[in-house]
Design an enzyme around this catalytic site. Structure first.
Site, PDB file in Angstrom:
ATOM      1  CG  PHE A 149      -2.406   0.054   0.977  1.00 24.99           C
ATOM      2  CD1 PHE A 149      -3.059  -0.965   0.070  1.00 24.99           C
ATOM      3  CD2 PHE A 149      -3.188   1.038   1.515  1.00 24.99           C
ATOM      4  CE1 PHE A 149      -4.576  -0.934   0.028  1.00 24.99           C
ATOM      5  CE2 PHE A 149      -4.517   1.156   1.380  1.00 24.99           C
ATOM      6  CZ  PHE A 149      -5.167   0.286   0.362  1.00 24.99           C
ATOM      7  CD  GLN A 185      -5.934  10.024   2.966  1.00 19.89           C
ATOM      8  OE1 GLN A 185      -6.671   9.065   3.270  1.00 19.89           O
ATOM      9  NE2 GLN A 185      -4.591  10.044   3.189  1.00 19.89           N
ATOM     10  CG  HIS A 224      -8.693   7.493  -1.590  1.00 20.79           C
ATOM     11  ND1 HIS A 224      -8.463   7.129  -2.849  1.00 20.79           N
ATOM     12  CD2 HIS A 224      -8.348   6.548  -0.883  1.00 20.79           C
ATOM     13  CE1 HIS A 224      -7.997   5.937  -2.752  1.00 20.79           C
ATOM     14  NE2 HIS A 224      -7.918   5.535  -1.446  1.00 20.79           N
ATOM     15  CG  LEU A 282     -12.184   4.417  -1.797  1.00 21.89           C
ATOM     16  CD1 LEU A 282     -11.614   5.879  -2.057  1.00 21.89           C
ATOM     17  CD2 LEU A 282     -12.184   3.840  -0.339  1.00 21.89           C
ATOM     18  CD  GLU A 291      -3.065   3.626  -1.109  1.00 19.39           C
ATOM     19  OE1 GLU A 291      -3.785   4.648  -0.705  1.00 19.39           O
ATOM     20  OE2 GLU A 291      -1.911   3.570  -0.704  1.00 19.39           O
ATOM     21  NE  ARG A 316      -5.057   6.219   0.757  1.00 17.53           N
ATOM     22  CZ  ARG A 316      -5.960   5.646   1.486  1.00 17.53           C
ATOM     23  NH1 ARG A 316      -6.665   6.249   2.362  1.00 17.53           N
ATOM     24  NH2 ARG A 316      -6.281   4.434   1.472  1.00 17.53           N
ATOM     25  CG  HIS A 328     -11.020   8.486   1.858  1.00 17.45           C
ATOM     26  ND1 HIS A 328     -12.005   7.619   1.396  1.00 17.45           N
ATOM     27  CD2 HIS A 328     -10.066   7.776   2.122  1.00 17.45           C
ATOM     28  CE1 HIS A 328     -11.884   6.653   1.897  1.00 17.45           C
ATOM     29  NE2 HIS A 328     -10.585   6.556   2.471  1.00 17.45           N
ATOM     30  NE  ARG A 375      -6.794   7.328   6.947  1.00 18.30           N
ATOM     31  CZ  ARG A 375      -7.298   6.518   5.993  1.00 18.30           C
ATOM     32  NH1 ARG A 375      -6.486   5.262   6.168  1.00 18.30           N
ATOM     33  NH2 ARG A 375      -8.020   6.748   5.053  1.00 18.30           N
TER      34      ARG A 375
END
Lengths: 252, 605
Positions: free
Chosen positions: B121, B234, B236, B250, B253, B309, B380, B415
């Site tokens: 990730f 954030q 995304h 969404l 990722e 991100r 997000h 994050r």
């Protein structure tokens, strides 16, 4: 942009009527979008339960043109709009208001299932080892998003109202996930037969057809559970064996 | 006339996602009485939407991993504005929390040798995310729910907390309404844990469900808690952009973790064009090396699609702005190319990303094993939140705790993916434990009946406004448009000032929001009540953003596009002043412990 008429059941409890609303339809729209458009424009008190709008939470179940569906996953292109589109609450549950029903019975049913009871850890650090092949089967059941569409279409619940004697397809899937969990040690077979009414299911597969997650509820969950019940309670050899086997205290 | 039912608990948990459920389980295990309030039905909270996985340095898929690397990755990802003690606790305790989920019945994907499998990730140096295909959040919430219902706490489904109550300085309870019949309930409690999740509904394009209206943020703020880092949202990088009705949903990722690449309209893998200095030593500079990383070559460095991100989102915005976007204003996310590398590529995609396959097929009419997805940034997650004690999760209001997304600190300015699910259970458990401990030492507080009546009157105001009032959905819609336009992913001084003025106007309109008909399951009324929270949170975001004259993590300021070292020494904090207005100030970051600093430096090499 075209305009489609929606016929929506409106009312509190069982008192209510059908109301019609025009909605402008744009590309890619789903039924839940239409409901929201009505809410924003015509009826801010139109009750609807929804959360993720992506088919993952299972909140927005309803009957669309008579078909039990998730409103967020039903695209307008896929339904007949030549007649007004009807949207009504799930029929197997008590109505609260408009499209919202009281589904709390499902939460009570679930509590009646013996929870996960793992075997002792395999390794000294308290962890277990499982093969991917062994977890694949359970993962199918664990995809369930608890939309309760299967409970809604099951005739044992919908037409015969056996809510107190029968836990329904959702909870057979839940039980199957536990029974086939590689680590689980509990035995739920006796409950399935005696208090959870698995015998009422006559495998018409309505639940499987309704499942938006495409879980093969009847074939992969209910039938194997029925087989376990048969093996334990109706197999003549096992029965004979049980007659002669001294009973354990816990079985008394 | 006031009419409400009263309930009493030692510990009251507000919010039933991963953090709330974990907190309720922990608090119940101490023998304290616990109530759990869910805004929706149990098991429907936004945690179900989490897809990719849960970060924990278990070292199952790469034995070089350990807590110190996870800690360093989290701090680097957060641009060092994190609460370093929380980052340390999180990295150390996450593996135990994953194993505990397995002991409660979660069924994670496995490695060849039968352990919990871990995936790649963004921003994580090693393969670190425990996962179940791309529905890890569902697995987590269902496990906690199915375990939780046998732990003895009482669940209140479809209840919404309108306001918190205090007894002097300390927390005393919560006033809520139950959606089915619109009746009021007073919950008296010795300790309250807020676990209400995020604030995405302040924006038009968001991955958040309708519940993400920042309730916990706003309730805590109005109860006197300190809010930190609220400028850091954030965005995304990969939300769906087409068709319009699904905009913002969404796209995990995990698609990039499995080898998905980002391309512009010219077919170029534009992520290779801009790799931040802090990451050059661990990022591949060619496609071949990137792919080797995906398939587990330990010598290879990460492909640039797996940068953090905030950075990926900004690169996408740049491509679109400079005219190299996709037809609907995004870029292309291509996973089907892995068929060139893997014989059974299509099957692999369906196996590893089943819900993405399903989502694009059913909502977009796109077969991701054959075509590219169109994606763009979506609001997000909020890194900012209630400031809490690192160990106990208690805010500055005695007895008021917070865990999960509504608490601030762990993630700093940005994050890392996968750090949220682990955050929920690590700090959910801690909040439950310490709230129970706190409750055990307290007597039941006294409730000010006059204050309750005042809150009740305020909550019923939309019905009195009646026909003269304004449609609450329209006000909400205008707020979301305004925040998207003025306080979104790219910010300017001018836009933020505009936003601040616009909020004043929106507040005046919100005071006239109307509701009609009866109180049973009335979404218009509910939306009118949500507006107060959305407005408070929006103001926190704008006031915090306006004064951070630099770009860092989730906060990108077009007038100050560079990171500024000076600004790396403080966190923004926001509080309500005695006169009800909002006060913003700066709080110096406490000096980091030497051993932790050494870990950070070691990992910068």
């Amino acid at each position: 942009m075209t305009t489609t008429t929606f016929r929506i059941w409106r009312g509190t409890g069982n008192e209510g009527s059908w109301e019609e609303y025009p909605v402008e339809i744009s590309e890619g729209m789903v039924v839940l979008d239409a409901i929201h458009a009505i809410q924003a424009k015509h009826a801010s008190d139109l009750a609807v339960r929804w959360n993720c709008k992506a088919g993952k939470c299972g909140s927005c179940s309803a009957e669309i043109n008579g078909n039990p569906r998730l409103m967020c996953m039903t695209r307008m292109e896929t339904i007949d709009t030549s007649q007004p589109v009807t949207v009504e609450p799930l029929r197997a549950f008590p109505r609260v208001r408009d499209l919202v029903t009281d589904v709390s019975v499902n939460f009570r049913m679930k509590k009646s299932v013996t929870p996960f009871t793992p075997r002792k850890p395999d390794a000294a650090d308290g962890t277990w080892r499982m093969k991917q092949e062994d977890v694949d089967r359970v993962q199918e059941f664990r995809k369930c998003i608890e939309c309760f569409l299967c409970q809604n279409v099951c005739h044992v619940l919908r037409d015969h109202h056996k809510q107190d004697e029968f836990i329904g397809p959702r909870h057979f899937v839940y039980t199957a996930a536990l029974e086939m969990h590689p680590l689980d040690t509990a035995d739920r077979v006796s409950d399935l037969k005696k208090t959870q009414g698995i015998g009422y299911c006559n495998i018409t597969k309505c639940c499987t057809v309704a499942c938006p997650e495409h879980i093969k509820i009847t074939d992969n969950a209910i039938i194997p559970l029925k087989e376990r019940v048969v093996d334990e309670f109706y197999d003549p050899l096992t029965k004979l064996f049980r007659i002669f086997k001294p009973r354990k205290k816990t079985e008394a | 006339m006031s009419s409400y039912q009263t309930h009493e608990f030692d510990v009251l948990v507000i919010g039933a996602g991963g953090a709330g459920l974990r907190a309720a389980i922990e608090a119940s295990s101490t023998g304290q009485s616990v109530g759990l309030i869910c805004k929706s039905l149990l098991g429907k909270a936004h945690t179900v939407m989490a897809e990719g996985g849960m970060a924990a340095a278990m070292g199952n898929s790469d034995d070089r991993d350990d807590w110190s690397t996870h800690f360093a990755d989290t701090m680097r990802g957060g641009q060092y504005l994190n609460d370093w003690r929380m980052a340390e606790l999180h990295a150390k305790e996450a593996p135990a929390r994953v194993r505990e989920l397995e002991a409660w019945g979660a069924v994670f994907d496995r490695t060849q040798d039968g352990k919990i499998n871990q995936r790649n990730f963004g921003g994580h140096k090693y393969r670190r995310l425990a996962h179940v295909g791309d529905r890890t959040g569902l697995e987590m919430i269902r496990t906690l729910q199915d375990h939780g219902i046998h732990q003895g706490f009482e669940v209140f489904m479809e209840y919404t907390v309108v306001e918190l109550l205090k007894d002097g300085d300390r927390i005393a309870g919560a006033f809520a309404y139950e959606r089915n019949h619109g009746r009021f309930h007073l919950f008296k409690a010795k300790a309250i844990i807020l676990a209400t999740g995020g604030v995405g509904r302040c924006y038009k394009i968001t991955s958040n469900s309708w519940e993400g209206t920042g309730d916990g943020h706003a309730l805590a703020y109005r109860a006197g808690a300190m809010m930190r880092d609220m400028e850091f949202l954030q965005f995304h990088p990969t939300g769906m952009v087409w068709p319009p009705s699904v905009r913002g949903i969404l796209v995990t990722e995990g698609v990039r973790g499995e080898g998905g690449i980002l391309q512009n309209s010219e077919g170029r893998r534009f992520m290779f064009d801009d790799i931040p200095d802090a990451y050059t030593h661990q990022t591949a500079d060619n496609e071949e090396e990137g792919w080797r990383y995906i398939i587990g070559d330990k010598e290879a460095r990460r492909p640039p699609e797996l940068l953090t991100r905030d950075h990926v989102a900004r690169c996408i915005v740049r491509e679109v702005r400079e005219g190299r976007g996709s037809p609907h204003g995004g870029v292309f996310l291509n996973i089907h190319w892995i068929k060139e590398q893997l014989k059974d590529g299509s099957e692999h995609i369906k196996k590893k990303l089943p819900s993405m396959y399903h989502q694009f097929m059913e909502l977009g009419g796109v077969d991701i094993t054959k075509e590219s997805m169109e994606v763009g940034p979506t609001t997000h997650y909020v890194m900012g939140g209630i400031q809490v004690d690192s160990e106990t999760q208690m805010s500055i209001v005695p007895g008021l705790f917070a865990a999960g997304e509504c608490a601030g600190g762990l993630h700093g300015a940005n994050r890392l993916g996968g750090n949220s699910l682990s955050d929920l259970v690590v700090f959910g458990k801690r909040a439950g434990e310490y709230a129970a401990k706190h409750a055990a030492e307290q007597s039941m507080p006294t409730i000010d009946a006059g204050r309750v009546e005042e809150i009740e009157r305020h909550a019923l105001r939309p019905f009195e406004t009646g026909g003269d009032g304004e449609n609450p959905f329209e006000i909400q819609h205008d707020l979301q448009d305004m925040m998207q336009e003025r306080a979104g992913i790219v910010r300017t001084e001018e836009n933020l000032s505009f936003a601040l003025d616009a909020l004043t106007g929106l507040r005046e309109r919100a005071a006239r929001a109307r509701a009609y008909d009866n109180r049973d399951y009335n979404p218009g009324w509910h939306t009118a009540l949500d507006l107060d929270n959305l407005l408070d949170v929006s103001e926190m975001i704008v006031r915090s953003a306006i004064e951070r004259r630099e770009s860092r993590g989730g906060h990108f300021h077009d007038d100050y596009p560079q990171k500024c070292e000076k600004h790396g020494t403080w966190n923004t904090v926001v509080r309500m002043k005695a006169d009800g207005s909002m006060e913003r100030s700066e709080q110096q970051i406490p000096a980091i412990r030497e051993d932790l600093q050494a870990i950070i430096e070691e990992n910068q090499k």
